[in-house]
Design a protein around this motif. Structure first.
Motif, PDB file in Angstrom:
ATOM      1  N   LEU A   1     -13.415  13.401  -4.102  1.00  0.00           N
ATOM      2  CA  LEU A   1     -12.716  11.918  -4.553  1.00  0.00           C
ATOM      3  C   LEU A   1     -13.321  11.068  -3.516  1.00  0.00           C
ATOM      4  O   LEU A   1     -13.801  10.069  -3.993  1.00  0.00           O
ATOM      5  CB  LEU A   1     -11.049  12.038  -4.297  1.00  0.00           C
ATOM      6  N   VAL A   2     -13.682  11.554  -2.330  1.00  0.00           N
ATOM      7  CA  VAL A   2     -14.201  10.745  -1.211  1.00  0.00           C
ATOM      8  C   VAL A   2     -15.496  11.139  -0.704  1.00  0.00           C
ATOM      9  O   VAL A   2     -16.232  10.180  -0.114  1.00  0.00           O
ATOM     10  CB  VAL A   2     -13.268  10.210  -0.209  1.00  0.00           C
ATOM     11  N   GLY A   3     -15.937  12.170  -1.024  1.00  0.00           N
ATOM     12  CA  GLY A   3     -17.174  12.866  -0.590  1.00  0.00           C
ATOM     13  C   GLY A   3     -16.788  13.834   0.631  1.00  0.00           C
ATOM     14  O   GLY A   3     -15.899  13.673   1.472  1.00  0.00           O
ATOM     15  N   GLN A   4     -17.460  14.811   0.647  1.00  0.00           N
ATOM     16  CA  GLN A   4     -17.230  16.026   1.581  1.00  0.00           C
ATOM     17  C   GLN A   4     -17.357  15.513   3.163  1.00  0.00           C
ATOM     18  O   GLN A   4     -16.301  15.558   3.917  1.00  0.00           O
ATOM     19  CB  GLN A   4     -18.090  17.141   1.511  1.00  0.00           C
ATOM     20  N   GLN A   5     -18.532  14.468   3.393  1.00  0.00           N
ATOM     21  CA  GLN A   5     -18.494  14.095   4.622  1.00  0.00           C
ATOM     22  C   GLN A   5     -17.172  13.292   5.148  1.00  0.00           C
ATOM     23  O   GLN A   5     -16.772  13.489   6.298  1.00  0.00           O
ATOM     24  CB  GLN A   5     -19.927  13.471   4.727  1.00  0.00           C
ATOM     25  N   ASP A   6     -17.066  12.281   4.341  1.00  0.00           N
ATOM     26  CA  ASP A   6     -15.828  11.459   4.439  1.00  0.00           C
ATOM     27  C   ASP A   6     -14.532  11.799   4.600  1.00  0.00           C
ATOM     28  O   ASP A   6     -13.696  11.880   5.488  1.00  0.00           O
ATOM     29  CB  ASP A   6     -15.966  10.351   3.610  1.00  0.00           C
ATOM     30  N   TRP A   7     -14.278  13.035   3.875  1.00  0.00           N
ATOM     31  CA  TRP A   7     -13.167  13.835   3.803  1.00  0.00           C
ATOM     32  C   TRP A   7     -12.908  14.489   5.078  1.00  0.00           C
ATOM     33  O   TRP A   7     -11.901  14.650   5.422  1.00  0.00           O
ATOM     34  CB  TRP A   7     -13.152  14.716   2.587  1.00  0.00           C
ATOM     35  N   GLU A   8     -13.977  15.110   5.681  1.00  0.00           N
ATOM     36  CA  GLU A   8     -13.821  15.988   6.771  1.00  0.00           C
ATOM     37  C   GLU A   8     -13.598  14.980   8.175  1.00  0.00           C
ATOM     38  O   GLU A   8     -13.089  15.360   8.997  1.00  0.00           O
ATOM     39  CB  GLU A   8     -15.325  16.803   7.068  1.00  0.00           C
ATOM     40  N   ALA A   9     -14.124  13.840   7.790  1.00  0.00           N
ATOM     41  CA  ALA A   9     -14.101  12.664   8.930  1.00  0.00           C
ATOM     42  C   ALA A   9     -12.846  12.072   8.655  1.00  0.00           C
ATOM     43  O   ALA A   9     -12.661  10.941   9.882  1.00  0.00           O
ATOM     44  CB  ALA A   9     -15.342  11.738   9.005  1.00  0.00           C
ATOM     45  N   ALA A  10     -11.881  12.110   7.918  1.00  0.00           N
ATOM     46  CA  ALA A  10     -10.702  11.212   7.625  1.00  0.00           C
ATOM     47  C   ALA A  10      -9.690  11.520   8.764  1.00  0.00           C
ATOM     48  O   ALA A  10      -9.505  12.517   9.033  1.00  0.00           O
ATOM     49  CB  ALA A  10     -10.328  11.577   6.037  1.00  0.00           C
ATOM     50  N   VAL A  11      -9.032  10.336   9.191  1.00  0.00           N
ATOM     51  CA  VAL A  11      -8.020  10.578  10.149  1.00  0.00           C
ATOM     52  C   VAL A  11      -6.627  10.010   9.432  1.00  0.00           C
ATOM     53  O   VAL A  11      -5.653  10.263  10.175  1.00  0.00           O
ATOM     54  CB  VAL A  11      -8.354   9.670  11.232  1.00  0.00           C
ATOM     55  N   PHE A  12      -6.892   9.306   8.249  1.00  0.00           N
ATOM     56  CA  PHE A  12      -5.607   8.550   7.746  1.00  0.00           C
ATOM     57  C   PHE A  12      -5.887   8.348   6.472  1.00  0.00           C
ATOM     58  O   PHE A  12      -7.032   7.989   6.092  1.00  0.00           O
ATOM     59  CB  PHE A  12      -5.288   7.250   8.696  1.00  0.00           C
ATOM     60  N   MET A  13      -4.645   8.448   5.759  1.00  0.00           N
ATOM     61  CA  MET A  13      -4.751   8.146   4.080  1.00  0.00           C
ATOM     62  C   MET A  13      -3.622   7.472   3.799  1.00  0.00           C
ATOM     63  O   MET A  13      -2.370   7.834   4.225  1.00  0.00           O
ATOM     64  CB  MET A  13      -4.998   9.250   3.245  1.00  0.00           C
ATOM     65  N   GLY A  14      -3.514   6.803   3.018  1.00  0.00           N
ATOM     66  CA  GLY A  14      -2.305   5.846   2.362  1.00  0.00           C
ATOM     67  C   GLY A  14      -2.806   5.065   1.257  1.00  0.00           C
ATOM     68  O   GLY A  14      -3.807   4.971   0.617  1.00  0.00           O
ATOM     69  N   ARG A  15      -1.548   4.462   0.741  1.00  0.00           N
ATOM     70  CA  ARG A  15      -1.653   3.604  -0.379  1.00  0.00           C
ATOM     71  C   ARG A  15      -1.086   2.251   0.018  1.00  0.00           C
ATOM     72  O   ARG A  15      -0.371   2.226   0.917  1.00  0.00           O
ATOM     73  CB  ARG A  15      -0.712   4.142  -1.718  1.00  0.00           C
ATOM     74  N   ILE A  16      -1.444   1.045  -0.551  1.00  0.00           N
ATOM     75  CA  ILE A  16      -1.456  -0.164  -0.007  1.00  0.00           C
ATOM     76  C   ILE A  16      -1.074  -1.240  -1.183  1.00  0.00           C
ATOM     77  O   ILE A  16      -1.959  -0.814  -2.558  1.00  0.00           O
ATOM     78  CB  ILE A  16      -2.512  -0.385   0.946  1.00  0.00           C
ATOM     79  N   GLY A  17      -0.464  -2.315  -1.247  1.00  0.00           N
ATOM     80  CA  GLY A  17      -0.364  -3.101  -2.045  1.00  0.00           C
ATOM     81  C   GLY A  17       0.690  -4.116  -1.839  1.00  0.00           C
ATOM     82  O   GLY A  17       1.428  -4.175  -0.722  1.00  0.00           O
ATOM     83  N   ALA A  18       0.609  -5.416  -2.409  1.00  0.00           N
ATOM     84  CA  ALA A  18       1.665  -6.507  -2.252  1.00  0.00           C
ATOM     85  C   ALA A  18       2.842  -6.019  -2.883  1.00  0.00           C
ATOM     86  O   ALA A  18       3.271  -5.198  -3.543  1.00  0.00           O
ATOM     87  CB  ALA A  18       1.332  -7.748  -3.050  1.00  0.00           C
ATOM     88  N   GLY A  19       3.763  -6.615  -2.233  1.00  0.00           N
ATOM     89  CA  GLY A  19       5.429  -6.061  -2.636  1.00  0.00           C
ATOM     90  C   GLY A  19       6.486  -6.559  -1.610  1.00  0.00           C
ATOM     91  O   GLY A  19       6.094  -6.775  -0.566  1.00  0.00           O
ATOM     92  N   GLU A  20       7.674  -6.103  -2.124  1.00  0.00           N
ATOM     93  CA  GLU A  20       8.789  -6.692  -1.231  1.00  0.00           C
ATOM     94  C   GLU A  20       8.943  -5.601  -0.206  1.00  0.00           C
ATOM     95  O   GLU A  20       8.602  -4.192  -0.352  1.00  0.00           O
ATOM     96  CB  GLU A  20      10.017  -6.559  -2.033  1.00  0.00           C
ATOM     97  N   PRO A  21       9.202  -5.724   1.125  1.00  0.00           N
ATOM     98  CA  PRO A  21       9.428  -4.927   2.230  1.00  0.00           C
ATOM     99  C   PRO A  21      10.485  -3.954   1.813  1.00  0.00           C
ATOM    100  O   PRO A  21      11.350  -4.220   1.081  1.00  0.00           O
ATOM    101  CB  PRO A  21       9.962  -5.747   3.395  1.00  0.00           C
ATOM    102  N   ALA A  22      10.525  -2.687   2.295  1.00  0.00           N
ATOM    103  CA  ALA A  22      11.360  -1.817   2.245  1.00  0.00           C
ATOM    104  C   ALA A  22      12.840  -2.280   2.497  1.00  0.00           C
ATOM    105  O   ALA A  22      13.266  -2.729   3.481  1.00  0.00           O
ATOM    106  CB  ALA A  22      11.079  -0.478   2.838  1.00  0.00           C
ATOM    107  N   SER A  23      13.931  -1.643   1.671  1.00  0.00           N
ATOM    108  CA  SER A  23      15.107  -2.318   1.728  1.00  0.00           C
ATOM    109  C   SER A  23      16.002  -1.257   2.741  1.00  0.00           C
ATOM    110  O   SER A  23      16.967  -1.620   3.326  1.00  0.00           O
ATOM    111  CB  SER A  23      16.075  -2.531   0.485  1.00  0.00           C
ATOM    112  N   ALA A  24      15.524  -0.122   2.894  1.00  0.00           N
ATOM    113  CA  ALA A  24      15.877   0.688   3.466  1.00  0.00           C
ATOM    114  C   ALA A  24      14.886   1.601   4.193  1.00  0.00           C
ATOM    115  O   ALA A  24      13.618   1.685   3.874  1.00  0.00           O
ATOM    116  CB  ALA A  24      16.460   1.973   2.541  1.00  0.00           C
ATOM    117  N   ARG A  25      15.002   1.852   5.531  1.00  0.00           N
ATOM    118  CA  ARG A  25      14.058   2.490   6.553  1.00  0.00           C
ATOM    119  C   ARG A  25      14.510   3.052   7.682  1.00  0.00           C
ATOM    120  O   ARG A  25      15.770   3.090   8.071  1.00  0.00           O
ATOM    121  CB  ARG A  25      13.005   1.260   7.131  1.00  0.00           C
TER     122      ARG A  25
END
Length: 365
Positions: A324-348
């Motif tokens: 998905l991202v390339g072997q070198q970048d995958w091994e150097a990855a420290v964090f992964m996530g998803r992101i987008g506009a939206g309402e803040p979480a109502s429970a947390r």
């Protein structure tokens, strides 16, 4: 006189903000030993003895880095600079830091301080609106030197969603993971000081009630997984649908590739600046760390489950992540996530009160 009564007002304000730093499953792997009004010791710990997601301690080290960065940002609002020194003679599972706040004339308050409290995990669907050029540039600029963000958009967002869906099956069919999940969820709750409230999981009411009953006992989990496709509803609701309902997935990489405790602590500081910047832009985020964690276990030959087939399944997921991202970048990855506009979480998840995080110690170094 107790520790709270001795706590300097400025230091109390800094720690009140710092304790809101993110940590895996809301474990809050830190305690504070106050030395005087501008010095303290942060006693860190990891969860490797009972959490399959933290067997090398690196996720907890990332959380400690996020704590230090949050502390530095909070201190800047008082014109104080943070100096942090890790005690190299403490065990890897007990990272310990001497902290000093130094008056710095002319220092400006970090604008990210306003994002500390509203920053939260949003596990529900987000807008599919693509991130703007300005949003992406601002997020990339938030990262310190040596860190980069790799965006997974369009068809690669679909590929990331498939990866998360398959990864969820690994998590939900492993007894070692079940023990973790059983301990970290607070049921019938909108908020939790020390766990994840069930209303923040992202599943609907019926699925949540079923999960609560099934997760009481591994034999129930195994039966549902084997005969009733027990993982399907949670994987659809908590993994596949949110993975598709977002602007993008992303991977943060470090150069050089992280190896030591200090590397992961530094990665946590970079991650927190990225996340707070996203919050300041009105964007929501959800970490997606387990594919990186299990891929690292595979690379290092670390056995994480006694269940046959789990290591092979993780190896296949590692190959998919690298594709998905390339072997070198995958091994150097420290964090992964998803992101987008939206309402803040109502429970947390909330945090333990500061008084529960203060400890008496030996007086530092």
């Amino acid at each position: 006189m107790n520790t709270m009564q001795q706590l300097d007002t400025t230091l109390e304000h800094i720690l009140e903000l710092a304790r809101w730093a993110p940590s895996g499953d809301n474990t809050q792997p830190w305690r504070f030993e106050i030395l005087d009004e501008r010095r303290l010791v942060v006693h860190g710990h990891d969860t490797r003895d009972h959490c399959v997601y933290d067997l090398d301690g690196h996720p907890s080290q990332i959380s400690l880095g996020a704590l230090l960065e949050t502390m530095a940002i909070a201190a800047s609002t008082f014109g104080l600079a943070l100096r942090s020194i890790r005690h190299t003679d403490t065990p890897d599972n007990r990272p310990t830091f001497s902290i000093e706040f130094l008056p710095t004339p002319g220092m400006e308050a970090d604008p990210l301080a306003d994002a500390i409290l509203p920053r939260a995990v949003q596990r529900r669907a987000l807008s599919r609106r693509p991130l703007t050029v300005v949003e992406k540039a601002t997020l990339a600029a938030a990262l310190p030197e040596g860190y980069q963000v790799r965006w997974l958009e369009g068809s690669r967002r679909m590929a990331a969603a498939r990866l998360m869906f398959r990864n969820a099956k690994l998590r939900l069919t492993m007894p070692e993971a079940h023990r973790v999940h059983k301990s970290i969820i607070e049921w019938n709750a909108r908020y939790s000081e020390d766990r994840i409230p069930d209303q923040a999981l992202g599943a609907d009411g019926m699925t949540t009630r079923l999960m609560r009953w099934v997760m009481q006992d591994w034999s129930r989990v195994h039966f549902f997984n084997t005969w009733l496709a027990g993982t399907l509803a949670p994987r659809l609701q908590m993994d596949l649908i949110p993975s598709l309902a977002c602007a993008a997935h992303f991977v943060l990489t470090a150069s050089p590739k992280p190896q030591r405790t200090d590397d992961y602590v530094a990665a946590g500081r970079a991650m927190q600046r990225f996340w707070l910047t996203a919050t300041s832009l009105g964007l929501q985020m959800q970490p997606e760390m387990t594919p990186l964690i299990f891929s690292r276990y595979v690379r290092e030959g670390r056995v994480f489950s006694s269940t046959p087939g789990m290591q092979a399944r993780a190896a296949e997921l590692a190959r998919q992540g690298a594709a998905l991202v390339g072997q070198q970048d995958w091994e150097a990855a420290v964090f992964m996530g998803r992101i987008g506009a939206g309402e803040p979480a109502s429970a947390r998840s909330l945090r333990r009160p500061l008084r529960e995080l203060l400890v008496q110690g030996s007086g530092g170094r």
